[in-house]
Design a protein around this motif. Structure first.
Motif, PDB file in Angstrom:
ATOM      1  N   PHE A  92       0.838  -1.203   0.000  1.00  0.00           N
ATOM      2  CA  PHE A  92       0.000   0.000   0.000  1.00  0.00           C
ATOM      3  C   PHE A  92       0.872   1.253   0.000  1.00  0.00           C
ATOM      4  O   PHE A  92       1.241   1.760   1.055  1.00  0.00           O
ATOM      5  CB  PHE A  92      -0.966  -0.039   1.186  1.00  0.00           C
ATOM      6  N   ALA A  93       1.224   1.703  -1.205  1.00  0.00           N
ATOM      7  CA  ALA A  93       2.101   2.867  -1.333  1.00  0.00           C
ATOM      8  C   ALA A  93       1.320   4.143  -1.639  1.00  0.00           C
ATOM      9  O   ALA A  93       1.916   5.219  -1.717  1.00  0.00           O
ATOM     10  CB  ALA A  93       3.132   2.614  -2.434  1.00  0.00           C
ATOM     11  N   ALA A  94      -0.002   4.040  -1.815  1.00  0.00           N
ATOM     12  CA  ALA A  94      -0.783   5.240  -2.150  1.00  0.00           C
ATOM     13  C   ALA A  94      -0.832   6.204  -0.978  1.00  0.00           C
ATOM     14  O   ALA A  94      -0.809   5.798   0.184  1.00  0.00           O
ATOM     15  CB  ALA A  94      -2.204   4.845  -2.556  1.00  0.00           C
ATOM     16  N   VAL A  96      -3.359   8.037   0.404  1.00  0.00           N
ATOM     17  CA  VAL A  96      -4.819   8.152   0.401  1.00  0.00           C
ATOM     18  C   VAL A  96      -5.225   9.374   1.225  1.00  0.00           C
ATOM     19  O   VAL A  96      -4.704   9.575   2.327  1.00  0.00           O
ATOM     20  CB  VAL A  96      -5.437   6.878   1.015  1.00  0.00           C
ATOM     21  N   ASP A  98      -6.962  11.348   3.875  1.00  0.00           N
ATOM     22  CA  ASP A  98      -7.584  10.923   5.130  1.00  0.00           C
ATOM     23  C   ASP A  98      -9.048  11.333   5.197  1.00  0.00           C
ATOM     24  O   ASP A  98      -9.868  10.613   5.761  1.00  0.00           O
ATOM     25  CB  ASP A  98      -6.834  11.526   6.318  1.00  0.00           C
ATOM     26  N   PRO A 126     -12.339   5.622   4.406  1.00  0.00           N
ATOM     27  CA  PRO A 126     -11.960   4.287   4.888  1.00  0.00           C
ATOM     28  C   PRO A 126     -10.445   4.122   4.846  1.00  0.00           C
ATOM     29  O   PRO A 126      -9.780   4.706   3.981  1.00  0.00           O
ATOM     30  CB  PRO A 126     -12.635   3.344   3.891  1.00  0.00           C
ATOM     31  N   ASP A 127      -9.892   3.350   5.774  1.00  0.00           N
ATOM     32  CA  ASP A 127      -8.463   3.010   5.743  1.00  0.00           C
ATOM     33  C   ASP A 127      -8.314   1.723   4.937  1.00  0.00           C
ATOM     34  O   ASP A 127      -8.695   0.643   5.388  1.00  0.00           O
ATOM     35  CB  ASP A 127      -7.926   2.842   7.163  1.00  0.00           C
ATOM     36  N   ILE A 128      -7.763   1.854   3.734  1.00  0.00           N
ATOM     37  CA  ILE A 128      -7.702   0.727   2.795  1.00  0.00           C
ATOM     38  C   ILE A 128      -6.751  -0.340   3.325  1.00  0.00           C
ATOM     39  O   ILE A 128      -7.086  -1.537   3.362  1.00  0.00           O
ATOM     40  CB  ILE A 128      -7.274   1.223   1.401  1.00  0.00           C
ATOM     41  N   LEU A 129      -5.571   0.078   3.760  1.00  0.00           N
ATOM     42  CA  LEU A 129      -4.581  -0.858   4.314  1.00  0.00           C
ATOM     43  C   LEU A 129      -5.166  -1.635   5.494  1.00  0.00           C
ATOM     44  O   LEU A 129      -5.092  -2.875   5.534  1.00  0.00           O
ATOM     45  CB  LEU A 129      -3.336  -0.078   4.739  1.00  0.00           C
ATOM     46  N   GLY A 144       2.599  -1.829   4.500  1.00  0.00           N
ATOM     47  CA  GLY A 144       2.141  -0.437   4.484  1.00  0.00           C
ATOM     48  C   GLY A 144       3.317   0.518   4.397  1.00  0.00           C
ATOM     49  O   GLY A 144       4.469   0.132   4.603  1.00  0.00           O
ATOM     50  N   PHE A 145       3.023   1.757   4.100  1.00  0.00           N
ATOM     51  CA  PHE A 145       4.022   2.826   4.109  1.00  0.00           C
ATOM     52  C   PHE A 145       3.691   3.796   5.227  1.00  0.00           C
ATOM     53  O   PHE A 145       2.536   3.910   5.639  1.00  0.00           O
ATOM     54  CB  PHE A 145       4.033   3.570   2.766  1.00  0.00           C
ATOM     55  N   LYS A 159       2.353   2.238  14.044  1.00  0.00           N
ATOM     56  CA  LYS A 159       1.435   2.108  12.903  1.00  0.00           C
ATOM     57  C   LYS A 159       1.322   0.662  12.433  1.00  0.00           C
ATOM     58  O   LYS A 159       0.249   0.203  12.060  1.00  0.00           O
ATOM     59  CB  LYS A 159       1.924   3.007  11.766  1.00  0.00           C
TER      60      LYS A 159
HETATM   61  O1  C5P Z   1      -2.260   6.468   8.563  1.00  0.00           O
HETATM   62  P1  C5P Z   1      -1.314   6.777   7.452  1.00  0.00           P
HETATM   63  O2  C5P Z   1      -1.980   7.518   6.311  1.00  0.00           O
HETATM   64  O3  C5P Z   1      -0.028   7.404   7.877  1.00  0.00           O
HETATM   65  O4  C5P Z   1      -0.917   5.344   6.888  1.00  0.00           O
HETATM   66  C1  C5P Z   1      -0.139   5.188   5.742  1.00  0.00           C
HETATM   67  C2  C5P Z   1      -0.360   3.823   5.167  1.00  0.00           C
HETATM   68  O5  C5P Z   1      -1.748   3.477   5.166  1.00  0.00           O
HETATM   69  C3  C5P Z   1       0.055   3.755   3.717  1.00  0.00           C
HETATM   70  O6  C5P Z   1       0.441   2.429   3.438  1.00  0.00           O
HETATM   71  C4  C5P Z   1      -1.220   4.139   2.995  1.00  0.00           C
HETATM   72  O7  C5P Z   1      -1.238   3.657   1.671  1.00  0.00           O
HETATM   73  C5  C5P Z   1      -2.269   3.458   3.854  1.00  0.00           C
HETATM   74  N1  C5P Z   1      -3.569   4.136   3.910  1.00  0.00           N
HETATM   75  C6  C5P Z   1      -4.672   3.544   3.301  1.00  0.00           C
HETATM   76  N2  C5P Z   1      -5.903   4.143   3.399  1.00  0.00           N
HETATM   77  C7  C5P Z   1      -6.051   5.308   4.065  1.00  0.00           C
HETATM   78  C8  C5P Z   1      -4.933   5.921   4.696  1.00  0.00           C
HETATM   79  C9  C5P Z   1      -3.705   5.304   4.575  1.00  0.00           C
HETATM   80  O8  C5P Z   1      -4.528   2.483   2.683  1.00  0.00           O
HETATM   81  N3  C5P Z   1      -7.249   5.874   4.147  1.00  0.00           N
END
Ligand code: C5P
Length: 223
Positions: A92-94, A96, A98, A126-129, A144-145, A159
């Motif tokens: 999960f490098a996007a 996203v 918040d 939503p938190d995809i990761l 995750g990143f 995290k």
């Molecule tokens: O919480 P934070 O944004 O710092 O977390 C970063 C990691 O979570 C990344 O791997 C990012 O791709 C993923 N992420 C996600 N969905 C979100 C927020 C972050 O997949 N809504």
């Protein structure tokens, strides 16, 4: 010739920013270029993986040999990731967004002479990761990143546990990382922290792809 270390494996990668509409012509976004995520997708394909790259809006060409699903919002990105499962690994490098705008007007917000600016109420995306890390079809390896500007490793350790992923690739984005070609990262796993030197995003991608190949081909444990 091309390597086959990941032959027969499916890897999901997210990359780029998301765009969250305010109205039909305006959006909330961030400075992610997608360079690191796209380089990771390309490096995994070079190792023989079938790669699904779910990408937000970027100015980059599709990496060769990769299936690209283009999305705009975080909610679309989550749906595309769930639709791509099952996968052996997911990275999960996007970057996203918040938050998104709570309202989704179908008409452009009008500037009214003499009136105050419209309020912009935000709601959590939503938190995809975290969703995929707790999914019934969770990939065996979830990475995750963590982009941080201070206490990089400490925040990333926390995290990793909070999001339920196996590894966190932590980077310090206080300098010229966003949009740049170099990256200094730390790999945080259950076993500890590995500090990598300052490398190009291409080199980070190749090293990470090799680590992923090792982890998903190891028969017993998870990473
Ligand atoms: O919480 P934070 O944004 O710092 O977390 C970063 C990691 O979570 C990344 O791997 C990012 O791709 C993923 N992420 C996600 N969905 C979100 C927020 C972050 O997949 N809504």
């Amino acid at each position: 010739g091309a390597s086959t270390a990941l032959a027969g494996r499916h890897v999901l990668v997210t990359s780029g920013p998301t765009h969250e509409p305010i109205d039909p012509v305006r959006y909330i976004a961030n400075r992610s270029s997608g360079k690191q995520g796209h380089a990771i997708a390309a490096a995994l394909a070079t190792l023989g993986a079938r790669v699904t790259l779910v990408s937000g809006p970027v100015a980059l060409p599709d990496p060769p040999g990769v299936s690209v699903v283009r999305v705009e919002t975080a909610r679309d990105m989550l749906a595309a990731c769930e639709a791509a499962l099952p996968a052996d690994a997911a990275i999960f490098a996007a970057a996203v967004a918040d938050w998104r705008s709570e309202a989704s007007p179908t008409q452009k917000l009008k500037k009214q002479p003499g009136q105050a600016p419209p309020p912009l109420a935000l709601t959590l995306n939503p938190d995809i990761l975290a969703t995929i890390a707790h999914h019934a079809q969770r990939p065996r390896l979830v990475v995750g990143f963590a982009a941080e500007t201070e206490h990089v490793v400490e925040h990333a350790r926390e995290k990793r546990l909070r999001k339920g992923c196996d590894w966190i690739v932590a980077n310090d984005v206080s300098g010229d990382v966003m949009g740049g070609d170099a990256n200094t990262v730390h790999i945080i796993t259950a076993d500890g922290t590995e500090d990598w030197p300052r490398l190009s995003k291409q080199e980070v991608a190749e090293k990470l792809a090799a680590r992923v190949a090792e982890a998903v081909s190891c028969p017993a444990s998870r990473a």
